[in-house]
Design a protein around this motif. Structure first.
Motif, mmCIF file in Angstrom:
data_model
loop_
_atom_site.group_PDB
_atom_site.id
_atom_site.type_symbol
_atom_site.label_atom_id
_atom_site.label_comp_id
_atom_site.label_asym_id
_atom_site.label_seq_id
_atom_site.Cartn_x
_atom_site.Cartn_y
_atom_site.Cartn_z
ATOM 1 N N GLU A 1 1.919 -4.486 9.520
ATOM 2 C CA GLU A 1 2.628 -3.202 9.603
ATOM 3 C C GLU A 1 2.686 -2.514 8.245
ATOM 4 O O GLU A 1 2.503 -1.294 8.156
ATOM 5 N N VAL A 2 2.923 -3.291 7.201
ATOM 6 C CA VAL A 2 2.976 -2.720 5.858
ATOM 7 C C VAL A 2 1.606 -2.173 5.468
ATOM 8 O O VAL A 2 1.497 -1.063 4.942
ATOM 9 N N ARG A 3 0.556 -2.934 5.726
ATOM 10 C CA ARG A 3 -0.797 -2.470 5.414
ATOM 11 C C ARG A 3 -1.109 -1.184 6.183
ATOM 12 O O ARG A 3 -1.668 -0.232 5.626
ATOM 13 N N ALA A 4 -0.734 -1.109 7.457
ATOM 14 C CA ALA A 4 -0.951 0.099 8.257
ATOM 15 C C ALA A 4 -0.172 1.281 7.684
ATOM 16 O O ALA A 4 -0.672 2.413 7.654
ATOM 17 N N ALA A 5 1.040 1.036 7.212
ATOM 18 C CA ALA A 5 1.854 2.103 6.617
ATOM 19 C C ALA A 5 1.210 2.631 5.335
ATOM 20 O O ALA A 5 1.209 3.838 5.080
ATOM 21 N N ILE A 6 0.662 1.724 4.542
ATOM 22 C CA ILE A 6 -0.025 2.136 3.312
ATOM 23 C C ILE A 6 -1.197 3.044 3.657
ATOM 24 O O ILE A 6 -1.377 4.113 3.067
ATOM 25 N N LEU A 7 -2.002 2.630 4.627
ATOM 26 C CA LEU A 7 -3.172 3.432 5.010
ATOM 27 C C LEU A 7 -2.777 4.763 5.632
ATOM 28 O O LEU A 7 -3.453 5.771 5.428
ATOM 29 N N ALA A 8 -1.683 4.796 6.372
ATOM 30 C CA ALA A 8 -1.210 6.044 6.983
ATOM 31 C C ALA A 8 -0.746 7.042 5.924
ATOM 32 O O ALA A 8 -0.907 8.251 6.092
ATOM 33 N N ARG A 9 -0.211 6.536 4.842
ATOM 34 C CA ARG A 9 0.305 7.413 3.781
ATOM 35 C C ARG A 9 -0.773 7.867 2.811
ATOM 36 O O ARG A 9 -0.632 8.899 2.161
ATOM 37 N N HIS A 10 -1.831 7.084 2.674
ATOM 38 C CA HIS A 10 -2.838 7.345 1.644
ATOM 39 C C HIS A 10 -4.239 7.206 2.241
ATOM 40 O O HIS A 10 -4.852 6.134 2.177
ATOM 41 N N ASP A 11 -4.737 8.267 2.810
ATOM 42 C CA ASP A 11 -6.038 8.245 3.478
ATOM 43 C C ASP A 11 -7.168 7.792 2.550
ATOM 44 O O ASP A 11 -8.090 7.110 2.975
ATOM 45 N N ALA A 12 -7.079 8.146 1.282
ATOM 46 C CA ALA A 12 -8.140 7.776 0.336
ATOM 47 C C ALA A 12 -8.229 6.268 0.128
ATOM 48 O O ALA A 12 -9.246 5.765 -0.359
ATOM 49 N N LEU A 13 -7.196 5.527 0.499
ATOM 50 C CA LEU A 13 -7.239 4.063 0.372
ATOM 51 C C LEU A 13 -8.072 3.400 1.464
ATOM 52 O O LEU A 13 -8.347 2.202 1.377
ATOM 53 N N GLN A 14 -8.495 4.147 2.472
ATOM 54 C CA GLN A 14 -9.314 3.581 3.550
ATOM 55 C C GLN A 14 -10.544 2.873 2.989
ATOM 56 O O GLN A 14 -10.936 1.831 3.493
ATOM 57 N N ALA A 15 -11.151 3.445 1.957
ATOM 58 C CA ALA A 15 -12.370 2.861 1.382
ATOM 59 C C ALA A 15 -12.077 1.749 0.381
ATOM 60 O O ALA A 15 -12.911 0.882 0.153
ATOM 61 N N PRO B 1 -9.709 -2.368 1.906
ATOM 62 C CA PRO B 1 -10.354 -3.577 2.445
ATOM 63 C C PRO B 1 -10.918 -4.524 1.377
ATOM 64 O O PRO B 1 -11.084 -5.715 1.625
ATOM 65 N N ARG B 2 -11.183 -4.007 0.195
ATOM 66 C CA ARG B 2 -11.718 -4.845 -0.890
ATOM 67 C C ARG B 2 -10.632 -5.388 -1.806
ATOM 68 O O ARG B 2 -10.921 -6.161 -2.714
ATOM 69 N N CYS B 3 -9.399 -4.982 -1.584
ATOM 70 C CA CYS B 3 -8.297 -5.368 -2.471
ATOM 71 C C CYS B 3 -7.662 -6.687 -2.061
ATOM 72 O O CYS B 3 -7.634 -7.043 -0.881
ATOM 73 N N ALA B 4 -7.129 -7.373 -3.055
ATOM 74 C CA ALA B 4 -6.235 -8.499 -2.800
ATOM 75 C C ALA B 4 -4.832 -7.916 -2.717
ATOM 76 O O ALA B 4 -4.434 -7.119 -3.567
ATOM 77 N N LEU B 5 -4.089 -8.284 -1.675
ATOM 78 C CA LEU B 5 -2.706 -7.858 -1.526
ATOM 79 C C LEU B 5 -1.829 -9.098 -1.646
ATOM 80 O O LEU B 5 -1.965 -10.025 -0.838
ATOM 81 N N ASP C 1 1.647 -6.346 -4.556
ATOM 82 C CA ASP C 1 0.661 -5.831 -5.503
ATOM 83 C C ASP C 1 -0.659 -5.593 -4.786
ATOM 84 O O ASP C 1 -1.133 -6.456 -4.041
ATOM 85 N N VAL C 2 -1.239 -4.416 -5.010
ATOM 86 C CA VAL C 2 -2.523 -4.037 -4.422
ATOM 87 C C VAL C 2 -3.529 -4.053 -5.564
ATOM 88 O O VAL C 2 -3.534 -3.167 -6.422
ATOM 89 N N LEU C 3 -4.376 -5.093 -5.553
ATOM 90 C CA LEU C 3 -5.281 -5.358 -6.682
ATOM 91 C C LEU C 3 -6.733 -5.230 -6.255
ATOM 92 O O LEU C 3 -7.257 -6.072 -5.532
ATOM 93 N N PRO C 4 -7.425 -4.198 -6.740
ATOM 94 C CA PRO C 4 -8.859 -4.082 -6.446
ATOM 95 C C PRO C 4 -9.624 -5.172 -7.193
ATOM 96 O O PRO C 4 -9.116 -5.767 -8.140
ATOM 97 N N PRO C 5 -10.864 -5.436 -6.766
ATOM 98 C CA PRO C 5 -11.678 -6.402 -7.503
ATOM 99 C C PRO C 5 -11.872 -5.941 -8.943
ATOM 100 O O PRO C 5 -11.929 -4.742 -9.204
ATOM 101 N N PHE C 6 -11.951 -6.866 -9.842
ATOM 102 C CA PHE C 6 -12.166 -6.524 -11.235
ATOM 103 C C PHE C 6 -13.079 -7.553 -11.861
ATOM 104 O O PHE C 6 -13.202 -8.672 -11.375
#
Length: 77
Positions: A28-42, A45-49, A69-74
């Motif tokens: 539900e939290v992940r869905a809420a994040i995506l609903a609020r921030h459309d640009a995070l769609q791409a 999926p590659r991030c560690a949460l 914490d939403v951590l993209p690959p680095f």
């Protein structure tokens, strides 16, 4: 409420570094994040949460007061 912190490309896509969201299951939290921030769609999926440093299961409850914490690959080490 939970605290969501975005880093690097995730912060850029979200347009902010941090926000508060209602608690709920991890799915539900992940869905809420995506609903609020459309640009995070791409990016998401590659991030560690990590919820207080742990990877939660989709059906696990993310309780009030948790920091997610939403951590993209680095690169590097």
């Amino acid at each position: 409420m939970i605290r969501v912190r975005y880093f690097a490309a995730a912060a850029e896509a979200a347009g902010l570094d941090e926000e508060a969201l209602p608690s709920g299951t991890f799915a539900e939290v992940r869905a809420a994040i995506l609903a609020r921030h459309d640009a995070l769609q791409a990016v998401l999926p590659r991030c560690a949460l990590l919820a207080d440093g742990e990877r939660p299961a989709d059906d696990e409850h993310v309780a009030d007061g948790v920091t997610l914490d939403v951590l993209p690959p680095f690169a590097g080490g």
